[in-house]
Scaffold this motif. Structure first.
Motif, mmCIF file in Angstrom:
data_model
loop_
_atom_site.group_PDB
_atom_site.id
_atom_site.type_symbol
_atom_site.label_atom_id
_atom_site.label_comp_id
_atom_site.label_asym_id
_atom_site.label_seq_id
_atom_site.Cartn_x
_atom_site.Cartn_y
_atom_site.Cartn_z
ATOM 1 N N GLY B 159 0.824 -1.206 0.000
ATOM 2 C CA GLY B 159 0.000 0.000 0.000
ATOM 3 C C GLY B 159 0.859 1.256 0.000
ATOM 4 N N ALA B 160 1.875 1.250 0.836
ATOM 5 C CA ALA B 160 2.749 2.419 0.921
ATOM 6 C C ALA B 160 3.432 2.695 -0.426
ATOM 7 C CB ALA B 160 3.788 2.218 2.010
ATOM 8 N N TRP B 162 2.646 1.602 -3.502
ATOM 9 C CA TRP B 162 1.689 1.906 -4.555
ATOM 10 C C TRP B 162 1.223 3.353 -4.421
ATOM 11 C CZ3 TRP B 162 0.881 0.498 -9.081
ATOM 12 C CH2 TRP B 162 -0.348 0.602 -9.718
ATOM 13 N N ALA B 163 0.865 3.728 -3.196
ATOM 14 C CA ALA B 163 0.398 5.094 -2.955
ATOM 15 C C ALA B 163 1.500 6.089 -3.270
ATOM 16 C CB ALA B 163 -0.052 5.242 -1.506
ATOM 17 N N GLN B 164 2.680 5.801 -2.821
ATOM 18 C CA GLN B 164 3.795 6.730 -3.026
ATOM 19 C C GLN B 164 4.063 6.951 -4.511
ATOM 20 O OE1 GLN B 164 6.441 9.237 -1.947
ATOM 21 N NE2 GLN B 164 6.516 7.736 -0.321
ATOM 22 N N HIS B 166 2.176 6.161 -7.148
ATOM 23 C CA HIS B 166 1.019 6.738 -7.823
ATOM 24 C C HIS B 166 0.891 8.223 -7.466
ATOM 25 C CE1 HIS B 166 -2.845 7.269 -9.608
ATOM 26 N NE2 HIS B 166 -3.467 7.426 -8.455
ATOM 27 N N GLY B 167 1.092 8.530 -6.208
ATOM 28 C CA GLY B 167 1.019 9.930 -5.780
ATOM 29 C C GLY B 167 2.061 10.781 -6.495
ATOM 30 N N LEU B 168 3.282 10.292 -6.558
ATOM 31 C CA LEU B 168 4.336 11.039 -7.255
ATOM 32 C C LEU B 168 3.980 11.224 -8.718
ATOM 33 C CD1 LEU B 168 7.554 9.487 -5.683
ATOM 34 C CD2 LEU B 168 6.805 11.869 -5.526
ATOM 35 N N ALA B 190 12.104 11.511 -2.724
ATOM 36 C CA ALA B 190 10.930 10.925 -2.070
ATOM 37 C C ALA B 190 11.069 9.413 -1.966
ATOM 38 C CB ALA B 190 9.665 11.285 -2.841
ATOM 39 N N LEU B 194 11.056 6.801 1.353
ATOM 40 C CA LEU B 194 10.242 5.595 1.460
ATOM 41 C C LEU B 194 11.112 4.356 1.650
ATOM 42 C CD1 LEU B 194 7.379 4.394 1.269
ATOM 43 C CD2 LEU B 194 7.855 3.916 -1.116
#
Lengths: 202, 202
Positions: B159-160, B162-164, B166-168, B190, B194
């Motif tokens: 989750g971390a 994927w979110a990171q 995708h967010g970037l 970034a 992570l």
DNA sequence: CCTCCATGTTTACAGGAGAAACTTATGAGG
DNA sequence: CCTCATAAGTTTCTCCTGTAAACATGGAGG
């Protein structure tokens, strides 16, 4: 809600009334495919009236997005700057606040970060979005000062946090944080991973 | 591109031709506001012809999204599973591949994660998106096995990450990774943050 | 050679964006 | 207290879209 006086011809505050209606439709439909005419209809004015207050449909959308950033900034600020919390707690609280906001206002949140809310087309919108970002910067600076966070360039950490939280929010409202994929408490688990990379005391 | 024979009445492969045209328009305009009629026009057929191949406009959009996920999965797989790299390098390479993909295909990437590409409305699309996600899971499992990554539940890390990523990607294509906000190399900075939270050896 | 059906086209309709021309209440200046 | 300029509504119009239905065609199988 605002239908107190059934105005004759001149509405009084049509701009806000239109915004209200649009926000409601955004919340109901969870998207901004609503037509300007429908907004006008539900507000009880002719379909051309909105053009006296917004150049076009997109200008209304940008205003909605701006309001969203305002609300988000306030929500996050309140969450992050309440007393009696460690930096770590304040971080997760703020992140949760953002994700909760997205979850409660998925349509609005999506709009805020969509291309339809083109930030280059509206300095006001751009500024408001920027201010929301600064809430995060403040916390990171504080965390570095008191030694909680690693002393690396703030900008890198900010990018990581922003991306992480925004990514989680987007995935959450897209229903992509399914238990089978990312476990039971995906948000706090993900934030833990990030915080491990952020904090000094692993 | 595909205009070899100027077909009479029967096109031969209109479905793919329409998809091609739509992908081009998506790339050019960086959004999917194009009309189905315009797609038909540019493909040289009548405005109703597309309905023989797609139920409605949204079905075409979903197909474009599906193709996007396919391409993304392939790109990321290629990047992550090339030889002679450490796990950490493979992770950043894969993440970069995703973000580069988004940057080269902003319109497509946005569509893939938009509500218009409703994954609940098309199992085929859902599956393809899922497969893309599994590329990441594979790497995480491998990293935990060889002791590079901390032995915590994979799902949280997934989750971390994927979110990171995708967010970037989303922030990048929205032009929100400005140097003044997140430094010069926002992505690698970034990702470093992570990875520090992901890896055992801080 | 005929005939069927997938894949085209034409025609039709409801509705939206936005422009232009028209109308009306309001409030500032005489 | 009048009046009249203007902001804020409305009506009307044009062009466009999505989509449905009816019609046309030509290539494959009997």
């Amino acid at each position: 809600m605002r239908e107190t006086k059934d105005r004759s011809y001149h509405h009084g505050d049509l701009r806000h009334a239109l915004i209200d209606t649009a926000l409601n439709m955004l919340a109901t439909d969870q998207n901004w495919t609503f037509t300007l005419r429908e907004v006008a209809r539900r507000t009880g004015v002719s379909h051309a009236a909105p053009y006296k207050h917004f150049r076009d449909r997109e200008e209304l959308l940008r205003e909605l997005a701006r309001i969203g950033f305002d609300q988000l900034a306030e929500t996050m600020t309140r969450a992050m700057f309440s007393n009696g919390l460690t930096i770590r707690e304040r971080f997760t609280t703020g992140a949760q606040a953002c994700i909760d906001f997205a979850f409660r206002n998925p349509g609005l949140y999506r709009l805020m970060f969509s291309a339809d809310a083109d930030k280059t087309a509206d300095p006001h919108l751009h500024d408001t979005a920027m201010r929301t970002f600064h809430v995060l910067l403040q916390l990171l600076e504080e965390g570095q000062r008191d030694g909680s966070f690693r002393p690396v360039p703030i900008s890198g950490q900010a990018g990581a946090c922003w991306a992480q939280v925004h990514g989680l929010a987007m995935l959450a409202i897209s229903g992509q944080l399914l238990e089978e994929k990312v476990g039971k408490e995906p948000v706090s688990a993900a934030l833990d991973v990030l915080l491990n990379g952020l904090c000094c005391n692993t």
